[in-house]
Motif scaffolding. Structure first.
Motif, mmCIF file in Angstrom:
data_model
loop_
_atom_site.group_PDB
_atom_site.id
_atom_site.type_symbol
_atom_site.label_atom_id
_atom_site.label_comp_id
_atom_site.label_asym_id
_atom_site.label_seq_id
_atom_site.Cartn_x
_atom_site.Cartn_y
_atom_site.Cartn_z
ATOM 1 N N SER A 77 -3.607 -61.380 -0.780
ATOM 2 C CA SER A 77 -2.362 -60.735 -1.160
ATOM 3 C C SER A 77 -1.917 -61.179 -2.541
ATOM 4 O O SER A 77 -2.006 -62.357 -2.891
ATOM 5 C CB SER A 77 -1.262 -61.075 -0.148
ATOM 6 N N LYS A 78 -1.443 -60.232 -3.329
ATOM 7 C CA LYS A 78 -0.890 -60.546 -4.646
ATOM 8 C C LYS A 78 0.596 -60.882 -4.547
ATOM 9 O O LYS A 78 1.174 -61.425 -5.460
ATOM 10 C CB LYS A 78 -1.067 -59.357 -5.584
ATOM 11 N N LYS A 79 1.210 -60.556 -3.398
ATOM 12 C CA LYS A 79 2.645 -60.763 -3.237
ATOM 13 C C LYS A 79 2.994 -62.009 -2.430
ATOM 14 O O LYS A 79 4.043 -62.587 -2.613
ATOM 15 C CB LYS A 79 3.281 -59.536 -2.565
ATOM 16 N N ARG A 80 2.103 -62.387 -1.490
ATOM 17 C CA ARG A 80 2.388 -63.547 -0.654
ATOM 18 C C ARG A 80 1.301 -64.591 -0.832
ATOM 19 O O ARG A 80 0.121 -64.288 -0.658
ATOM 20 C CB ARG A 80 2.470 -63.150 0.820
ATOM 21 N N GLN A 81 1.718 -65.787 -1.152
ATOM 22 C CA GLN A 81 0.771 -66.881 -1.309
ATOM 23 C C GLN A 81 0.097 -67.160 0.027
ATOM 24 O O GLN A 81 0.756 -67.218 1.070
ATOM 25 C CB GLN A 81 1.488 -68.128 -1.813
ATOM 26 N N ASP A 82 -1.198 -67.331 0.022
ATOM 27 C CA ASP A 82 -1.992 -67.588 1.223
ATOM 28 C C ASP A 82 -1.939 -66.438 2.221
ATOM 29 O O ASP A 82 -2.217 -66.620 3.397
ATOM 30 C CB ASP A 82 -1.570 -68.888 1.924
ATOM 31 N N GLY A 83 -1.562 -65.240 1.780
ATOM 32 C CA GLY A 83 -1.496 -64.084 2.662
ATOM 33 C C GLY A 83 -2.670 -63.151 2.453
ATOM 34 O O GLY A 83 -3.433 -63.280 1.505
ATOM 35 N N LYS A 84 -2.837 -62.240 3.362
ATOM 36 C CA LYS A 84 -3.892 -61.238 3.303
ATOM 37 C C LYS A 84 -3.272 -59.869 3.076
ATOM 38 O O LYS A 84 -2.141 -59.599 3.479
ATOM 39 C CB LYS A 84 -4.694 -61.206 4.610
ATOM 40 N N CYS A 85 -4.048 -58.993 2.449
ATOM 41 C CA CYS A 85 -3.636 -57.616 2.227
ATOM 42 C C CYS A 85 -4.675 -56.709 2.876
ATOM 43 O O CYS A 85 -5.872 -56.839 2.617
ATOM 44 C CB CYS A 85 -3.540 -57.313 0.729
ATOM 45 N N LEU A 86 -4.223 -55.818 3.712
ATOM 46 C CA LEU A 86 -5.096 -54.858 4.376
ATOM 47 C C LEU A 86 -4.979 -53.534 3.644
ATOM 48 O O LEU A 86 -3.882 -53.003 3.475
ATOM 49 C CB LEU A 86 -4.679 -54.694 5.841
ATOM 50 N N GLN A 87 -6.113 -53.016 3.193
ATOM 51 C CA GLN A 87 -6.150 -51.689 2.585
ATOM 52 C C GLN A 87 -6.911 -50.795 3.540
ATOM 53 O O GLN A 87 -8.037 -51.106 3.912
ATOM 54 C CB GLN A 87 -6.855 -51.710 1.233
ATOM 55 N N ILE A 88 -6.268 -49.704 3.967
ATOM 56 C CA ILE A 88 -6.950 -48.772 4.853
ATOM 57 C C ILE A 88 -7.081 -47.421 4.168
ATOM 58 O O ILE A 88 -6.220 -47.002 3.401
ATOM 59 C CB ILE A 88 -6.243 -48.625 6.221
ATOM 60 N N GLN A 89 -8.192 -46.776 4.442
ATOM 61 C CA GLN A 89 -8.439 -45.417 3.966
ATOM 62 C C GLN A 89 -8.446 -44.540 5.206
ATOM 63 O O GLN A 89 -9.132 -44.844 6.183
ATOM 64 C CB GLN A 89 -9.782 -45.338 3.243
ATOM 65 N N PHE A 90 -7.689 -43.468 5.157
ATOM 66 C CA PHE A 90 -7.545 -42.631 6.339
ATOM 67 C C PHE A 90 -7.414 -41.167 5.957
ATOM 68 O O PHE A 90 -7.151 -40.819 4.804
ATOM 69 C CB PHE A 90 -6.346 -43.085 7.174
ATOM 70 N N LEU A 91 -7.578 -40.319 6.951
ATOM 71 C CA LEU A 91 -7.438 -38.883 6.791
ATOM 72 C C LEU A 91 -6.164 -38.458 7.494
ATOM 73 O O LEU A 91 -5.961 -38.787 8.670
ATOM 74 C CB LEU A 91 -8.653 -38.181 7.407
ATOM 75 N N MET A 92 -5.295 -37.763 6.773
ATOM 76 C CA MET A 92 -4.048 -37.261 7.342
ATOM 77 C C MET A 92 -3.822 -35.865 6.779
ATOM 78 O O MET A 92 -3.804 -35.684 5.557
ATOM 79 C CB MET A 92 -2.875 -38.185 6.972
ATOM 80 N N ASP A 93 -3.678 -34.893 7.647
ATOM 81 C CA ASP A 93 -3.482 -33.504 7.230
ATOM 82 C C ASP A 93 -4.589 -33.054 6.282
ATOM 83 O O ASP A 93 -4.343 -32.434 5.245
ATOM 84 C CB ASP A 93 -2.115 -33.316 6.566
ATOM 85 N N ASP A 94 -5.841 -33.371 6.612
ATOM 86 C CA ASP A 94 -7.024 -32.999 5.817
ATOM 87 C C ASP A 94 -7.001 -33.561 4.400
ATOM 88 O O ASP A 94 -7.602 -33.007 3.488
ATOM 89 C CB ASP A 94 -7.197 -31.474 5.770
ATOM 90 N N GLN A 95 -6.308 -34.666 4.206
ATOM 91 C CA GLN A 95 -6.203 -35.310 2.892
ATOM 92 C C GLN A 95 -6.590 -36.780 3.049
ATOM 93 O O GLN A 95 -6.124 -37.462 3.958
ATOM 94 C CB GLN A 95 -4.764 -35.191 2.382
ATOM 95 N N VAL A 96 -7.443 -37.273 2.151
ATOM 96 C CA VAL A 96 -7.844 -38.678 2.174
ATOM 97 C C VAL A 96 -6.745 -39.492 1.493
ATOM 98 O O VAL A 96 -6.312 -39.179 0.388
ATOM 99 C CB VAL A 96 -9.196 -38.897 1.461
ATOM 100 N N CYS A 97 -6.279 -40.535 2.182
ATOM 101 C CA CYS A 97 -5.172 -41.364 1.699
ATOM 102 C C CYS A 97 -5.523 -42.835 1.846
ATOM 103 O O CYS A 97 -6.431 -43.201 2.598
ATOM 104 C CB CYS A 97 -3.902 -41.079 2.517
ATOM 105 N N VAL A 98 -4.789 -43.675 1.129
ATOM 106 C CA VAL A 98 -4.924 -45.125 1.262
ATOM 107 C C VAL A 98 -3.543 -45.727 1.473
ATOM 108 O O VAL A 98 -2.532 -45.163 1.062
ATOM 109 C CB VAL A 98 -5.606 -45.783 0.044
ATOM 110 N N LEU A 99 -3.545 -46.886 2.109
ATOM 111 C CA LEU A 99 -2.302 -47.586 2.420
ATOM 112 C C LEU A 99 -2.565 -49.075 2.304
ATOM 113 O O LEU A 99 -3.633 -49.552 2.691
ATOM 114 C CB LEU A 99 -1.886 -47.232 3.854
ATOM 115 N N PHE A 100 -1.616 -49.803 1.775
ATOM 116 C CA PHE A 100 -1.702 -51.261 1.645
ATOM 117 C C PHE A 100 -0.610 -51.880 2.511
ATOM 118 O O PHE A 100 0.532 -51.424 2.489
ATOM 119 C CB PHE A 100 -1.489 -51.691 0.197
#
Length: 68
Positions: free
Chosen positions: A26-49
């Motif tokens: 994670s860039k925001k929390r010290q010693d933290g993890k960041c999950l990045q997911i790639q998903f399909l929603m309404d026939d559109q490829v999206c990402v979320l952190f």
């Protein structure tokens, strides 16, 4: 990962198809993890952190079932 960036509120109570994910430091929390997911929603490829430990655990436990 390519895709249109979405916020967590954009996907709450919506059906998505998880395509891929990765975990980074994670860039925001010290010693933290960041999950990045790639998903399909309404026939559109999206990402979320997110830094959600619950989502991170759930995604890791279902790794062998991608896409889901």
């Amino acid at each position: 990962m390519p895709g249109d960036k979405k916020h967590l509120n954009d996907v709450l109570n919506r059906e998505i198809l998880l395509l891929d994910f990765r975990v980074t430091e994670s860039k925001k929390r010290q010693d933290g993890k960041c999950l990045q997911i790639q998903f399909l929603m309404d026939d559109q490829v999206c990402v979320l952190f997110t830094g959600s430990a619950v989502l991170l655990d759930q995604v890791k436990s279902a790794r062998d079932k991608l896409p889901f």
